[in-house]
Scaffold this active site. Sequence first.
Site, mmCIF file in Angstrom:
data_model
loop_
_atom_site.group_PDB
_atom_site.id
_atom_site.type_symbol
_atom_site.label_atom_id
_atom_site.label_comp_id
_atom_site.label_asym_id
_atom_site.label_seq_id
_atom_site.Cartn_x
_atom_site.Cartn_y
_atom_site.Cartn_z
ATOM 1 N N CYS A 30 0.946 -1.312 0.193
ATOM 2 C CA CYS A 30 0.036 -0.163 -0.007
ATOM 3 C C CYS A 30 0.836 1.042 -0.016
ATOM 4 C CB CYS A 30 -0.942 -0.304 1.174
ATOM 5 S SG CYS A 30 -1.605 1.421 1.803
ATOM 6 N N CYS A 33 0.199 3.672 2.860
ATOM 7 C CA CYS A 33 0.737 3.255 4.160
ATOM 8 C C CYS A 33 2.263 3.542 4.191
ATOM 9 C CB CYS A 33 0.479 1.571 4.096
ATOM 10 S SG CYS A 33 -1.374 1.141 4.025
#
Length: 120
Positions: A30, A33
């Site tokens: 991600c 992230c």
Amino acid sequence: MATVELTTANFDEVTSQEGIVLVDFWASWCGPCVRFAPVYDRSSEKHPEITFGKVDTEAQPEIAAKFDIRSIPTIMAIRDGVIVFAQPGALPESALESLISQVEALDMTEVKEKLAAHEH
């Protein structure tokens, strides 16, 4: 304080303690992230009195499912064992600091009274 890896083995124990626990639900694939991780780490260094946990949603799908995590990163704030905030999206550093201030300022007696009233 460094971040703590949260797993099915330690999640309940860590998040049920007195005080503030922040949880970052993330995954290595991600992009947001990965970009949020240094912000989260810097904040953990500034606030040693707070537990900063990380849940790798790929390695811990049971925890992600338990909290219906559908978008990552998701930040959750738990104080005295009560979830007081949960929102998907990477926060800018200023917003994360603001969240911490707001969670610290909560009157937990009032929060728990409202929860009890809602449950009846």
